[in-house]
Each structure stands twice: as structure tokens, then as C-alpha cells.
Design a protein around this motif. Structure first.
Motif, PDB file in Angstrom:
ATOM      1  N   ILE A  47      15.426  64.703  29.103  1.00 36.98           N
ATOM      2  CA  ILE A  47      14.817  64.918  27.786  1.00 36.98           C
ATOM      3  C   ILE A  47      15.177  66.267  27.176  1.00 36.98           C
ATOM      4  CG2 ILE A  47      12.922  63.372  28.382  1.00 36.98           C
ATOM      5  CD1 ILE A  47      11.101  65.816  28.628  1.00 36.98           C
ATOM      6  N   ASP A  68       8.927  59.974  22.779  1.00 38.93           N
ATOM      7  CA  ASP A  68      10.213  60.580  23.117  1.00 38.93           C
ATOM      8  C   ASP A  68      11.364  60.019  22.287  1.00 38.93           C
ATOM      9  OD1 ASP A  68      11.726  62.243  25.383  1.00 38.93           O
ATOM     10  OD2 ASP A  68      12.847  60.398  25.062  1.00 38.93           O
ATOM     11  N   ASP A  69      11.391  58.706  22.080  1.00 41.15           N
ATOM     12  CA  ASP A  69      12.571  58.033  21.533  1.00 41.15           C
ATOM     13  C   ASP A  69      12.492  57.745  20.033  1.00 41.15           C
ATOM     14  OD1 ASP A  69      13.660  57.560  24.246  1.00 41.15           O
ATOM     15  OD2 ASP A  69      11.955  56.205  24.425  1.00 41.15           O
ATOM     16  N   ASP A 127       7.849  57.015  26.738  1.00 39.12           N
ATOM     17  CA  ASP A 127       9.295  57.094  26.909  1.00 39.12           C
ATOM     18  C   ASP A 127       9.804  55.770  27.467  1.00 39.12           C
ATOM     19  OD1 ASP A 127      11.876  57.947  26.980  1.00 39.12           O
ATOM     20  OD2 ASP A 127      11.568  59.552  28.433  1.00 39.12           O
TER      21      ASP A 127
END
Length: 266
Positions: free
Chosen positions: A66, A222-223, A195
Motif C-alpha cells: 500500500i 484502499d482501492d 482492501d
């Protein structure tokens, strides 16, 4: 040295040591301290500090992909909920090699917090094939074909042990999110980090866990900017729940927001 001056120095020295420890942990987790080359899945085979800073490569050895920006965001938000007394545990849904969760556990260790847990939710078998009939946004998704994303629980446990952080404050939810998250034995969350890479994975996590996030806690996605299905799942969930958070940017990839009473705000 007078007692007041000594106490002040001890507080400052403790803060300095915690900062040094957590900075070192972040560099180790992301591979920037030993500059490991990336996997060739994304086309590059040489270490690039810019790519690693923003999490734009897949490290060959590091314990997270990450990047330092998103690791820093985790630390910032975990320290925020600890400092402000926001109740609840921490969870990441989709842990890969465990790095983000290792950082969460390291922060608890650094501040000697013993009454919170870090939850690891993952199949530990990679991602599921897309259920295109139920989740059309995942049509054509091929994450399930990447062997590099299949990291066993034993490997993740071993990674925690390298830092001396595998203990009773680390809890595991092994299996597909649709099976493990709805009945997870979690009362409250202070941090919910998503995530899962897919619409289905993002939707399942939000649907099962969002109502457990304490007021003042945080949701991290996260994405958000790199997986369209993930973004659509977040937008659809928030619209259905009539929530209107102000999404805060992390690094051009991930976003986060703080949960408020009845709505969500920055």
C-alpha cells in the motif's frame, strides 16, 4: 534536574522513541528500508522509491503493497482514535501479507494499549472469481487469477512473528467475507479499513461492519480510485444509507472519512 523538568523530558523522550519505532516499522513493512524489487505482475522489476511511496508496485518481499502514504494514513487515524478515546477495535478486510495490520498492532504495542484487538479478515486463498450475475460491476475482474495475491494464514502469522507482534490481540476471520463478516464477534470498531479490490468484497464489508464503527471512528477505502467496482460499491452503499461523507484523499488511490452521528463527515 528538577522533578517537573524531568517529567517533561521523559514525556518528550517517550514520544521521540515511539515516533522512531513506528517510522522504522513503516519503512520495514513497505520495503523502503531494504529496497526490495517489485514483482513483475505490473511490468517493472527494479525498485523505484516513488512507486513504493505511493503503493504503485507489488513488492517481492515487503509485507505490504500500500505504500508509505497509505501506511502513514493508518498511523495518523489510529493515533487519532486512541488520543480521542474513540471506542473499538481495528479491522482490515483483505490483508495480503499482513503489513497494514502489523502496523496497527505495532501502534497498540507502542502506546501499551491492551484492551483493543486487530482483526484480520481474509480468505488467505486469494480473491474469489467474480459473481457477475449478482455483482455486474465485477464482470471481467481477473484478480482471482493472480497467484501473488494468494497468501496463506501461516505466512501472515509468520510475518507478524518477525516483529514480535503475533499475540492474543490479533484475531483472524478466515474465509469469504460473505460468510465471515455478518456474524463476526466484533462489538465496536474504531477503524474499518477496506482492501478487498472488488465490488462484492467492498459491499460485503460495508454491509456487515459499517454499523459497528463508533461515532468518531474512521472508514478507509484502499482501492477507491483504482478499482471502479470498489468505488461503485462505496457510492451505492452510501446512497442507499443516505449518508453523505466528505471523502478525504490519501494519495490519489485511497480515501477515508470519519463517521458521525447519523451521517458521515470529514
Amino acid at each position: 534536574m528538577k522533578a517537573n523538568d524531568l517529567n517533561k523530558w521523559l514525556v518528550q523522550e517517550r514520544a521521540r522513541l515511539i515516533d522512531n519505532y513506528l517510522n522504522l516499522i513503516q519503512k520495514c513493512l513497505g520495503g523502503t528500508i531494504y529496497e526490495d524489487p517489485p514483482l513483475q505482475a505490473l511490468g517493472s522489476d527494479k525498485f523505484d522509491p516513488v512507486l513504493r511511496e505511493y503503493g504503485w508496485d507489488w513488492p517481492s518481499m515487503a509485507h505490504t503493497m500500500i505504500g508509505q502514504k497509505r501506511l502513514g494514513n493508518i498511523r495518523q487515524l489510529v493515533e487519532s482514535v486512541l488520543g480521542n478515546g474513540i471506542e473499538g477495535d481495528f479491522i482490515e478486510t483483505g490483508v495480503w501479507r499482513g503489513g497494514a495490520c502489523i502496523l496497527m498492532r505495532a501502534i497498540l504495542d507502542a502506546y501499551h494499549i491492551t484492551d483493543r484487538c486487530v482483526w484480520l479478515a481474509d480468505s488467505f486463498e486469494g480473491l474469489p472469481p467474480p459473481n457477475e450475475e449478482m455483482y455486474p460491476a465485477d464482470a471481467g475482474d481477473n484478480f482471482h487469477t493472480f497467484n501473488d495475491l494468494r497468501i496463506s494464514l501461516e505466512t501472515v502469522q509468520h510475518n507478524f512473528q518477525k516483529y514480535g507482534l503475533w499475540d492474543q490481540q490479533v484475531r483472524v476471520l478466515k474465509g469469504w467475507f460473505k460468510d465471515t463478516l455478518p456474524n463476526a464477534p466484533i462489538d465496536k470498531l474504531a477503524i474499518l479499513r477496506l482492501d478487498g479490490d472488488m465490488y462484492e468484497s467492498t459491499w460485503d464489508a460495508l454491509n456487515a461492519l459499517y454499523n459497528k464503527v463508533s461515532i468518531g471512528g474512521y472508514v478507509i477505502v484502499d482501492d477507491y480510485h483504482v478499482v471502479q467496482g470498489c468505488k461503485l460499491a462505496v457510492q451505492t452503499f452510501l446512497a442507499e444509507k443516505r449518508l453523505s461523507p466528505v471523502l478525504q484523499e490519501i494519495d490519489g488511490v485511497g480515501v477515508y472519512w470519519q463517521v458521525a452521528n447519523g451521517t458521515s463527515s470529514s
